[in-house]
Scaffold this motif. Sequence first.
Motif, PDB file in Angstrom:
ATOM      1  N   ASP A   1      -5.331  -0.610  -4.958  1.00 21.22           N
ATOM      2  CA  ASP A   1      -4.924  -1.364  -3.849  1.00 21.22           C
ATOM      3  C   ASP A   1      -5.941  -2.285  -3.332  1.00 21.22           C
ATOM      4  OD1 ASP A   1      -3.546  -1.809  -1.767  1.00 21.22           O
ATOM      5  OD2 ASP A   1      -3.829  -0.102  -0.588  1.00 21.22           O
ATOM      6  N   GLU A   2      -5.281  -3.527  -3.519  1.00 24.62           N
ATOM      7  CA  GLU A   2      -6.418  -4.816  -3.113  1.00 24.62           C
ATOM      8  C   GLU A   2      -7.893  -4.402  -3.378  1.00 24.62           C
ATOM      9  OE1 GLU A   2      -5.546  -6.787   0.522  1.00 24.62           O
ATOM     10  OE2 GLU A   2      -3.529  -6.050   0.387  1.00 24.62           O
TER      11      GLU A   2
ATOM     12  N   SER B   1       0.780  -1.163  -0.114  1.00 24.46           N
ATOM     13  CA  SER B   1       0.028   0.072   0.167  1.00 24.46           C
ATOM     14  C   SER B   1       0.791   1.296  -0.026  1.00 24.46           C
ATOM     15  CB  SER B   1      -0.852   0.093   1.172  1.00 24.46           C
ATOM     16  OG  SER B   1      -1.846  -0.759   1.054  1.00 24.46           O
TER      17      SER B   1
HETATM   18 MG   LIG Z   1      -2.200  -2.766   2.102  1.00 26.35          MG
END
Ligand SMILES: [Mg+2]
Lengths: 276, 255
Positions: free
Chosen positions: B155-156, B46
């Motif tokens: 991000d995911e 991240s």
């Molecule tokens: Mg993360």
Amino acid sequence: MKVDAQQIAYSNVDPIIEKRKRKPPLWLKGFVLPAVVIAVWQLIAGLGFVSETVLPSPLLIVQSFISLTLSGEIFGHLKISILRALCGFLLGAGIGLTLGLIVGFSKRSEGYIDPTMQILRTIPNLAVTPLFILWFGFDELSKILLIAFASFFPIYVNTFNGIRSVDAKLFDVARVLEFSKGKQLTRLIFPASLSSILLGIRLSLGAAWLSLVVAELMGSSSGVGYMIMDARQFSQTEKVFVGIIIFGIVGKLTDSFVKILEKRLLKWRNSFDGVN
Amino acid sequence: MAVDIQIVEKSFHMETTKNIVLNGIDLRIEEGDFLTIIGPSGCGKSTLLKIMAGLDTEYKGVIDINGRIVEKPAIAQGFIFQEHRLFPWLTVEQNIAADLNLKDPAVRQKVDDMIEIVRLKGYEKAFPSEISGGMSQRVAIARALIRDPEVLLLDEPFGALDAFTRQHLQDVLIDIWQKKKITMVLVTHDIDESIYLGTDIAILRANPGELQKLVHVGLSYPRSRTDPSFQAIRQKVLKEFEKTDTESYKDGEGI
Ligand SMILES: [Mg+2]
Ligand SMILES: Nc1ncnc2c1ncn2[C@@H]1O[C@H](COP(=O)(O)OP(=O)(O)O)[C@@H](O)[C@H]1O
């Protein structure tokens, strides 16, 4: 076979209809308690247990209400009361909203302004009344300023809190999408704090109405508060009741108005309404 | 034209210690590539993506997107957060338009096209509270795409969704990527997802976050998770993970 199917269909529908029949609509429920109280009251007063100057019967109050309406006296008082409350509210809430926005936005102005506000906020309304009378006399100005003073704080505090509680994660989104300062205000900060601001408006309206009563009872020659004081002097208790009821009704109406506004403006909010 | 990542060091300063999160990451993503970044939780994925987005600027190094140094967040680097982060008071179409004016016919046209692409027809006027998590994430993707980013950072994005929705959105994403030809960088902790989507996979190791290996996938789209060639890549990626495990044990930095 056919009959069976029909019966099944009926028995499927039945409980729903039954349920609807048994459950009174929500708005009706609110009337149950007042109705019971009024019935008991009428019974007590009608049997002559207490004197009419202490507790006039509901019927007598209704009669008084009708005669005051027919003579137009009530409207004159109501008009001046509403005008006072409205002027005071607009003044106080206007300043409160503006200051709340400014202090909410800028950390620097918070440092300068907010501590003073927090001190002023703790002063009870009634405590400043004598001062206002001393400064501005018994005329309209002192009443309006008193109402303005009272309606200032709820909206100031709630606007300020509303702005400060905007989700920081959404600010990141605004940065990523390159919002201009103006769009940040109109698409993010304002809508996010709107529910707080509306709550502030509701509380301010309540405070305005409350201090209107205080101001009018202190001394005036018109208004619903004056009508009450005047009736008290002549022991016209039923007229006092009419005045109180009018204060109640108008207060409730303004509150409902803001609630409707809330529903309209915040229809995106899918909040919990309570269990039946 | 490409994305150049050169991070010398990124660290967070604790009260007494310095926590080095990323160390010496050198990576070049060619235009139109789909890079997936995979690594154990806490390895700095991240953080890396935030640096690329311009959301975090306190690091040693430089990010260069198509010859432009990234200094602050911009629509050129579209960002999709793990949670959809829609504005709850705006409808689906208003959320996609965000700060743009829907009454402008050009914007209207773009929003309508985008709603078609992310398959949200019929939900234009719904509020975020009225749609599912998967749909919300599609709105978020549409919101980023309508601004024609040069690179889309995710991000995911599907981490919080159920398996079916996730697979569906993976296909939607590939579809968009092929249509729009944007450079994509997607962070995930799901090995299958990284292979299913990526042209290349960057495997990170933790403590400090370093590039363990860059794997070129080289399979044509659409891919099949059960295909032997897919499984072969999977083995390769898993082997790299095993290596990082033993290495961190050797260093005595394991859990
Ligand atoms: Mg993360
Ligand atoms: N704002 C922060 N302050 C201090 N440490 C942070 C902060 N953000 C992340 N970290 C640390 O950096 C490391 C990497 O975090 P992150 O990039 O979120 O990992 P990942 O996304 O790979 O799970 C973690 O050890 C985390 O504790």
